[in-house]
Each structure stands twice: as C-alpha cells, then as structure tokens.
Design a protein around this motif. Structure first.
Motif, PDB file in Angstrom:
ATOM      1  N   GLY A  24      29.116 -28.807  42.667  1.00  0.00           N
ATOM      2  CA  GLY A  24      29.872 -28.372  41.493  1.00  0.00           C
ATOM      3  C   GLY A  24      31.049 -27.487  41.865  1.00  0.00           C
TER       4      GLY A  24
ATOM      5  N   ALA B 187      15.448 -40.988  32.288  1.00  0.00           N
ATOM      6  CA  ALA B 187      16.609 -40.093  32.150  1.00  0.00           C
ATOM      7  C   ALA B 187      17.861 -40.872  31.757  1.00  0.00           C
ATOM      8  CB  ALA B 187      16.851 -39.334  33.452  1.00  0.00           C
TER       9      ALA B 187
ATOM     10  N   GLY C  10      19.692 -40.592  28.482  1.00  0.00           N
ATOM     11  CA  GLY C  10      20.760 -39.613  28.264  1.00  0.00           C
ATOM     12  C   GLY C  10      22.132 -40.258  28.236  1.00  0.00           C
ATOM     13  N   LEU C  11      22.292 -41.389  28.932  1.00  0.00           N
ATOM     14  CA  LEU C  11      23.572 -42.102  28.912  1.00  0.00           C
ATOM     15  C   LEU C  11      23.735 -42.903  27.621  1.00  0.00           C
ATOM     16  CD1 LEU C  11      23.597 -43.501  32.561  1.00  0.00           C
ATOM     17  CD2 LEU C  11      24.944 -41.594  31.680  1.00  0.00           C
TER      18      LEU C  11
ATOM     19  N   LEU D 237      18.673 -34.237  31.611  1.00  0.00           N
ATOM     20  CA  LEU D 237      17.382 -34.840  31.247  1.00  0.00           C
ATOM     21  C   LEU D 237      16.529 -35.165  32.474  1.00  0.00           C
ATOM     22  CD1 LEU D 237      18.213 -37.355  28.377  1.00  0.00           C
ATOM     23  CD2 LEU D 237      16.973 -35.205  28.220  1.00  0.00           C
ATOM     24  N   LEU D 238      17.185 -35.290  33.621  1.00  0.00           N
ATOM     25  CA  LEU D 238      16.450 -35.724  34.805  1.00  0.00           C
ATOM     26  C   LEU D 238      15.326 -34.742  35.171  1.00  0.00           C
ATOM     27  CD1 LEU D 238      16.483 -38.103  36.646  1.00  0.00           C
ATOM     28  CD2 LEU D 238      18.040 -36.886  38.158  1.00  0.00           C
ATOM     29  N   ALA D 239      15.609 -33.447  35.043  1.00  0.00           N
ATOM     30  CA  ALA D 239      14.587 -32.457  35.416  1.00  0.00           C
ATOM     31  C   ALA D 239      13.325 -32.582  34.558  1.00  0.00           C
ATOM     32  CB  ALA D 239      15.161 -31.049  35.345  1.00  0.00           C
ATOM     33  N   PRO D 240      13.434 -32.538  33.212  1.00  0.00           N
ATOM     34  CA  PRO D 240      12.202 -32.684  32.424  1.00  0.00           C
ATOM     35  C   PRO D 240      11.520 -34.035  32.618  1.00  0.00           C
ATOM     36  CG  PRO D 240      14.135 -32.629  30.987  1.00  0.00           C
ATOM     37  CD  PRO D 240      14.584 -32.235  32.342  1.00  0.00           C
ATOM     38  N   VAL D 241      12.319 -35.092  32.801  1.00  0.00           N
ATOM     39  CA  VAL D 241      11.732 -36.424  32.991  1.00  0.00           C
ATOM     40  C   VAL D 241      10.961 -36.485  34.309  1.00  0.00           C
ATOM     41  CG1 VAL D 241      12.393 -38.775  33.588  1.00  0.00           C
ATOM     42  CG2 VAL D 241      13.259 -37.759  31.503  1.00  0.00           C
TER      43      VAL D 241
ATOM     44  N   LEU E   2      27.118 -25.609  38.358  1.00  0.00           N
ATOM     45  CA  LEU E   2      28.419 -25.763  37.696  1.00  0.00           C
ATOM     46  C   LEU E   2      28.602 -24.702  36.616  1.00  0.00           C
ATOM     47  CD1 LEU E   2      29.214 -29.534  37.040  1.00  0.00           C
ATOM     48  CD2 LEU E   2      30.765 -27.805  37.924  1.00  0.00           C
TER      49      LEU E   2
ATOM     50  N   HIS F 256      24.500 -34.935  30.335  1.00  0.00           N
ATOM     51  CA  HIS F 256      23.249 -35.009  29.590  1.00  0.00           C
ATOM     52  C   HIS F 256      22.177 -35.745  30.376  1.00  0.00           C
ATOM     53  CE1 HIS F 256      20.805 -36.297  25.890  1.00  0.00           C
ATOM     54  NE2 HIS F 256      20.526 -35.037  26.166  1.00  0.00           N
ATOM     55  N   ALA F 257      22.563 -36.847  31.031  1.00  0.00           N
ATOM     56  CA  ALA F 257      21.591 -37.596  31.837  1.00  0.00           C
ATOM     57  C   ALA F 257      21.063 -36.726  32.978  1.00  0.00           C
ATOM     58  CB  ALA F 257      22.231 -38.863  32.387  1.00  0.00           C
ATOM     59  N   LEU F 258      21.944 -35.948  33.601  1.00  0.00           N
ATOM     60  CA  LEU F 258      21.507 -35.057  34.681  1.00  0.00           C
ATOM     61  C   LEU F 258      20.584 -33.973  34.144  1.00  0.00           C
ATOM     62  CD1 LEU F 258      24.664 -34.460  36.907  1.00  0.00           C
ATOM     63  CD2 LEU F 258      22.474 -35.381  37.628  1.00  0.00           C
TER      64      LEU F 258
ATOM     65  N   PRO G 263      23.985 -39.850  24.254  1.00  0.00           N
ATOM     66  CA  PRO G 263      24.479 -38.524  24.618  1.00  0.00           C
ATOM     67  C   PRO G 263      24.740 -37.633  23.413  1.00  0.00           C
ATOM     68  CG  PRO G 263      26.224 -40.152  24.790  1.00  0.00           C
ATOM     69  CD  PRO G 263      24.956 -40.897  24.511  1.00  0.00           C
TER      70      PRO G 263
ATOM     71  N   ALA H 239      34.166 -29.954  41.484  1.00  0.00           N
ATOM     72  CA  ALA H 239      34.587 -29.938  40.088  1.00  0.00           C
ATOM     73  C   ALA H 239      35.482 -28.757  39.758  1.00  0.00           C
ATOM     74  CB  ALA H 239      33.360 -29.935  39.191  1.00  0.00           C
TER      75      ALA H 239
ATOM     76  N   ASP I 103      36.735 -25.820  37.986  1.00  0.00           N
ATOM     77  CA  ASP I 103      36.438 -25.340  36.636  1.00  0.00           C
ATOM     78  C   ASP I 103      36.193 -26.482  35.650  1.00  0.00           C
ATOM     79  OD1 ASP I 103      36.657 -22.757  37.459  1.00  0.00           O
ATOM     80  OD2 ASP I 103      38.789 -22.601  36.965  1.00  0.00           O
ATOM     81  N   ARG I 104      36.361 -27.732  36.123  1.00  0.00           N
ATOM     82  CA  ARG I 104      36.193 -28.859  35.203  1.00  0.00           C
ATOM     83  C   ARG I 104      34.711 -29.134  34.946  1.00  0.00           C
ATOM     84  NH1 ARG I 104      39.299 -33.338  38.374  1.00  0.00           N
ATOM     85  NH2 ARG I 104      38.323 -32.141  40.043  1.00  0.00           N
TER      86      ARG I 104
ATOM     87  N   PRO J 271      28.072 -37.624  28.672  1.00  0.00           N
ATOM     88  CA  PRO J 271      26.903 -38.470  28.951  1.00  0.00           C
ATOM     89  C   PRO J 271      26.307 -38.223  30.336  1.00  0.00           C
ATOM     90  CG  PRO J 271      28.677 -39.762  27.976  1.00  0.00           C
ATOM     91  CD  PRO J 271      29.244 -38.413  28.275  1.00  0.00           C
ATOM     92  N   ALA J 272      27.162 -38.058  31.344  1.00  0.00           N
ATOM     93  CA  ALA J 272      26.658 -37.822  32.706  1.00  0.00           C
ATOM     94  C   ALA J 272      25.933 -36.482  32.783  1.00  0.00           C
ATOM     95  CB  ALA J 272      27.812 -37.848  33.700  1.00  0.00           C
TER      96      ALA J 272
ATOM     97  N   LEU K  79      31.545 -31.790  33.791  1.00  0.00           N
ATOM     98  CA  LEU K  79      31.209 -33.212  33.889  1.00  0.00           C
ATOM     99  C   LEU K  79      31.369 -33.867  32.518  1.00  0.00           C
ATOM    100  CD1 LEU K  79      27.905 -33.117  35.974  1.00  0.00           C
ATOM    101  CD2 LEU K  79      30.055 -34.130  36.707  1.00  0.00           C
TER     102      LEU K  79
END
Lengths: 103, 237
Positions: free
Chosen positions: A22, B226, B229-230, A41-45, B99, A37-39, B233, A26, A28-29, A34-35, A31
């Motif tokens: 990051g 996961a 999420g895509l 969600l990955l931890a709880p999933v 981030l 959010h998917a990232l 969103p 990235a 200061d930009r 959708p990306a 993500l």
C-alpha cells in the motif's frame, strides 16, 4: 524439512509485501471500491473457512465434541465481555473439563 | 499479535496518547498473544519443525492466524506453496489496513513500507482515532510489546513443548480455533456485509469436507466466497 523452509520463506516475503504494498505503490490513492471490498471480505471468509475446517476436521462425521464445547464457551464469553484472553481461557477450561468428564 | 479486544475509549482527534499508555496497552494485548504463541511453538515442535523454524517464523511472519494457517495446511499434507498460499490469504486483510494507516506513517515510500510492518489487528484498532486518522504513537507503542510477547511465547512453547496428549488433556488445542472464532465474531459484528460471504464460505467448506475433500482444498474453495465482494460492492460498509 527443506519444503518447510521454502514455505516459511515464501510466507515471510508475502507477509512483508502485503503490508508494504500500500505505502509503496498506492501512495495516497485508495483502491477501487469493489477490489477493496473483496479484500476486506477475504479475512472474515478465510476465518470462517478455517473455523469450519478446524472444527469439522478431516472426519466431518465425528467432530471433537469437547473442542466444539470449548469454542462455543469462548464465543459466548466474548459476546458477553468482548475481551480476548478471558474468553480463550474459558474455552480452554471448558474443553479440558469436557474431556475429563466425557467418556 | 492479533487480538479482538476493543479500545475501551478513544482519544480525541487532536490528542495523542503517551508512549507509556501505548506500551501499557501493548503489554495487555500481548498477554493473549503470549498464550497463543506458546501453543504455536509447542504444536510446531510436535509436528517436527525443530526448534529453530517456529521461532524464525514468529520473528519474521509475526501473524498468529497466518502461522497457524500455515501449520494446519502444511501438516495436513499440502505442500509449501499451498501452505504459504493459505497463510497469505489470511494476511491479505493487512493490505487495506496498511493503506488506511498510511497517513500516520512518516518518510518516503521505502520508510513507510518498513513502518507499515507495525500494523497488526489490535494495534491498528487501538490506533484508529476515527475519521480515517491514526495515532502513530499508539500504532508503534502497542505493537512493540506484542512482538516481544509473540516471539518469547514461541520460544517458551518450543522449549516446553508438552506432548500432544497432554496438550489435549489441558484443552490447549482449542486455543487457535477459539482465537479464529473470536476474530470472526469481531468481523461479523462490525459489518453485516460480511454475513452472506461468510455463510457461503461455511456452506462450501462444510459440503466439501462431508464429500471427503481434504481440509486444505476445502479451505481454498471457501475463500472463493470473497468474490461476492466484487459482485455486490454496493453493500460495503
């Protein structure tokens, strides 16, 4: 043994890169939504998948009842107190007690 | 290390905590990590890792969930790539977390990348002052004692390493599953948008295990949830 060290080395590299990516790339930009959010969600999933996998194990027909009881007790304690260590300790004591009592 | 305790109170946006307060917070959080690290060291030693590998893993990976995911997957018969992949997927949550904490880091990109290594769940949560602002002193001050507790606990676990039947009799085998459940509860209570993907993952993994798939394959299948999420969103919180 060499396979273990390969795996550890790979995990060390990815663990460093994930936290560094990051700030490195990235700036200061942020993500895209959708990306991100998917990232997120990955931890709880992954945690849910780990929990089911650990509790059912390779023999899904015969789960470890004392361990299930211990996890349930820890979860109940956390929902009541929202504190990690006491909750885990309750789970440990509950599991040990059930193992001693159950045949 | 990862912990699920919530900050009892948050300082105002302009107030920064003292170093002493940050260190005391880290010591309290490190107690839970210390217990988990003992279990990790003992389990790794029992799995034939030897005395060095568990300590190196704790010192350089510094992530309980990732290390246990690696241990479970590797011991389950998966190769080093699959075990590292499982650990990496668990660790991916640190990408958006680092981030988010980026504005609290100092220096150029390289220094910020190094400083971002201090991001762990509990320190991140305690350092968050709201409105996207982070307390730099809390972030580093709370992480330092947790790191010492994590590595020290692993060493103790490796040295003591009670046999598996003794660990089971003491109930120590429940530490990691309970820890995962508590982290999961934290995620589920923080955002309802996690419920559907988690239920999907639960159904996928349970079905895969009942059908006789290996735990590592079931875990990989569950992670596909996961991707929801895509698709949706707009439910992000």
């Amino acid at each position: 043994m060499i396979a273990l060290w390969y795996g550890i080395a790979l995990t060390v590299v990815t663990a460093f890169v994930i936290k560094a990516a990051g700030p490195l790339l990235a700036g200061d930009r942020a993500l895209p939504g959708p990306a991100r959010h998917a990232l997120t969600l990955l931890a709880p999933v992954v945690l849910m998948s780990l929990v089911v996998s650990l509790l059912l194990g390779p023999d899904a027909a015969a789960p470890d009842v004392p361990r299930l009881g211990g996890v349930t007790a820890a979860a109940a304690m956390w929902l009541y107190r929202r504190s990690l260590l006491p909750s885990v300790l309750v789970g440990v004591v509950c599991t040990a007690t059930l193992r001693a009592l159950l045949p | 290390m990862e912990a699920v305790d919530r900050p009892p109170h948050s300082p105002s946006h302009t107030q920064q905590v003292s170093t002493r307060t940050a260190l005391a917070t880290g010591i309290g959080l490190g107690a839970g990590g210390f217990l988990l690290a003992i279990t990790f060291g003992a389990l790794a030693q029992d799995s034939g890792w030897g005395p060095v590998a568990p300590v190196v893993a704790s010192a350089l990976v510094f992530s309980g969930t990732a290390q246990f995911a690696f241990l479970e997957t590797f011991d389950g018969g998966a190769g080093p790539w699959a075990a590292a992949a499982a650990a990496t997927m668990v660790n991916l949550r640190y990408l958006p977390m680092a981030l988010a904490a980026n504005p609290a880091l100092k220096g150029g990109r390289a220094r910020r990348a190094l400083e971002a290594q201090a991001v762990v769940d509990s320190s991140w949560a305690y350092a968050h002052r709201g409105a996207g602002e982070f307390d730099r002193r809390m972030l580093f001050g709370a992480t330092a004692p947790q790191y010492a507790a994590w590595v020290g606990g692993t060493i103790l676990g490796v040295v003591v390493a009670p046999p598996p039947h003794v660990q089971a009799a003491m109930g120590l085998d429940v530490v990691f599953p309970a820890f995962c459940v508590l982290l999961l509860l934290k995620e589920l209570t923080a955002s309802r948008s996690t419920w559907l993907p988690c239920l999907t993952a639960c159904a996928l993994v349970a079905t895969a295990l009942v059908l006789g798939m290996s735990p590592s394959a079931a875990l990989t299948l569950g992670c596909a949830a996961a991707l929801l999420g895509l698709v949706k969103p707009e439910v992000a919180t």
